[in-house]
Design a protein around this motif. Structure first.
Motif, mmCIF file in Angstrom:
data_model
loop_
_atom_site.group_PDB
_atom_site.id
_atom_site.type_symbol
_atom_site.label_atom_id
_atom_site.label_comp_id
_atom_site.label_asym_id
_atom_site.label_seq_id
_atom_site.Cartn_x
_atom_site.Cartn_y
_atom_site.Cartn_z
ATOM 1 N N ASP A 227 0.817 -1.225 0.000
ATOM 2 C CA ASP A 227 0.000 0.000 0.000
ATOM 3 C C ASP A 227 0.844 1.267 0.000
ATOM 4 O O ASP A 227 0.351 2.358 0.184
ATOM 5 N N LEU A 228 2.167 1.102 -0.200
ATOM 6 C CA LEU A 228 3.052 2.266 -0.233
ATOM 7 C C LEU A 228 3.721 2.353 -1.607
ATOM 8 O O LEU A 228 4.283 1.375 -2.103
ATOM 9 N N GLN A 264 -0.858 16.063 -2.432
ATOM 10 C CA GLN A 264 -1.663 16.124 -3.661
ATOM 11 C C GLN A 264 -1.599 14.799 -4.422
ATOM 12 O O GLN A 264 -2.597 14.340 -4.985
ATOM 13 N N ILE A 265 -0.410 14.170 -4.458
ATOM 14 C CA ILE A 265 -0.246 12.909 -5.194
ATOM 15 C C ILE A 265 -1.053 11.801 -4.509
ATOM 16 O O ILE A 265 -1.689 10.972 -5.161
ATOM 17 N N GLN A 266 -1.018 11.792 -3.153
ATOM 18 C CA GLN A 266 -1.778 10.779 -2.409
ATOM 19 C C GLN A 266 -3.266 10.918 -2.687
ATOM 20 O O GLN A 266 -3.982 9.935 -2.844
ATOM 21 N N LYS A 267 -3.722 12.192 -2.769
ATOM 22 C CA LYS A 267 -5.137 12.443 -3.085
ATOM 23 C C LYS A 267 -5.477 11.914 -4.476
ATOM 24 O O LYS A 267 -6.497 11.284 -4.696
ATOM 25 N N LEU A 268 -4.564 12.178 -5.421
ATOM 26 C CA LEU A 268 -4.788 11.776 -6.815
ATOM 27 C C LEU A 268 -4.806 10.254 -6.961
ATOM 28 O O LEU A 268 -5.669 9.688 -7.633
ATOM 29 N N LEU A 269 -3.852 9.586 -6.331
ATOM 30 C CA LEU A 269 -3.687 8.144 -6.558
ATOM 31 C C LEU A 269 -4.400 7.281 -5.521
ATOM 32 O O LEU A 269 -4.529 6.074 -5.689
ATOM 33 N N GLY A 270 -4.820 7.920 -4.405
ATOM 34 C CA GLY A 270 -5.537 7.177 -3.375
ATOM 35 C C GLY A 270 -4.679 6.146 -2.667
ATOM 36 O O GLY A 270 -5.159 5.087 -2.255
ATOM 37 N N THR A 271 -3.382 6.419 -2.520
ATOM 38 C CA THR A 271 -2.499 5.492 -1.810
ATOM 39 C C THR A 271 -1.403 6.288 -1.100
ATOM 40 O O THR A 271 -1.138 7.426 -1.450
#
Length: 297
Positions: A227-228, A264-271
């Motif tokens: 999950d990372l 922002q990337i975590q929001k975009l990719l959901g991980t």
């Protein structure tokens, strides 16, 4: 029920509100927005799904008189895009007088207006007085023979739905072009690189925006933690002095850039994401065809 599908693009000089409008229509962040002009470099596509239509929005860089090879390439991207879409939206901010830049774009658009409908869009109505908006609509009538003229605000949602209807009405009948739920067809790496560049642009002085490029070297799930996601990226600048600006005192600025981009990337990719950023100098890359190719232009 007939189903329409096709492509629209927004054009306008840099900082006319094109990316914000794309994001408002798609309902999520697919185009990077920054108060710095010239932040959009690729024709990012956002997809609006409706029961009766699928509208694919191609977001183009702002058109300007080019001073570098990069500038020329960006303008070429725009012209190629204009010639391939079903409808064009020409964006002019409500709070700025129509200027030579707008007229330059209008003169270029006249060539496509014969076969492609062009809608005039007065953007940013939330920061303008009603009489300013009325003046702008009148001024635009002299610039080009538009199919429709509409004032909108992406910030407070004023007439965004109406604009969507106007664009959809000009699409040809046809099936869905993308699966339900797709919001953009840009590869994830491109979007990740853009989000890093957006974070790097925040708070830097005017000389830097054009000089920053980002490449994502590697993006892969960590072996022991599925999950990372490990992302390794490089931020390129043109001169050693710019490297110092980007890094900041003892690398503080770069840490902040990394933290903001990661969110922002975590929001975009959901991980969850581990982001590793390096800064490198690629001397005068904007003027060098070989380096432009390597950096994806």
């Amino acid at each position: 029920m007939t189903h329409r599908s096709g492509f629209a693009c927004f054009v306008g000089r840099p900082n006319a509100g094109k990316s914000t409008l794309t994001n408002a229509l798609v309902g999520t962040k697919v185009a990077i927005t920054s108060s710095k002009p010239q932040t959009t470099r690729h024709a990012i596509r956002g997809i609006v799904h409706r029961d009766d239509a699928q509208l694919v929005i191609v977001d183009t860089p702002g058109v300007h008189k080019p001073r570098t090879l990069l500038g020329q390439r960006l303008n070429d991207v725009v012209r190629e895009t204009w010639s391939e879409v079903d409808v064009v939206g020409f964006c002019v901010p409500a709070d700025e007088k129509v200027g030579p830049g707008d007229r330059y774009i209008a003169s270029e658009l006249r060539k496509v207006a014969k076969r492609t409908p062009v809608i005039g869009i007065v953007t940013k109505t939330d920061v303008a007085k009603p009489e300013q908006i009325a003046e702008q609509l009148l001024a635009l009538q002299d610039v080009l023979d538009f199919e429709e003229l509409i004032p909108v605000s992406a910030v407070d949602g004023f007439q965004v739905k109406r604009l969507e209807d106007l664009l959809v009405a000009r699409l040809p009948e046809g099936p869905q072009l993308y699966p339900d739920g797709d919001l953009t067809d840009e590869p994830e790496q491109t979007l990740v690189a853009e989000l890093i560049r957006e974070a790097a642009l925040e708070g830097v002085r005017d000389e830097l925006p054009h000089s920053i490029a980002v490449t994502v070297e590697e993006m892969l799930p960590r072996e022991d933690k599925r999950d990372l996601l490990d992302i390794y990226a490089t931020v390129y600048v043109e001169r050693p002095s710019q490297k110092g600006i980007i890094l900041g005192h003892q690398g503080e600025r770069m840490k902040a850039v990394g933290a903001q981009a990661r969110q922002q990337i975590q929001k975009l990719l959901g991980t969850k994401v581990y982001l590793n950023l390096h800064v490198k100098v690629a001397k005068d890359w904007q003027r060098d065809p070989k380096q432009l190719r390597r950096l994806g232009f």
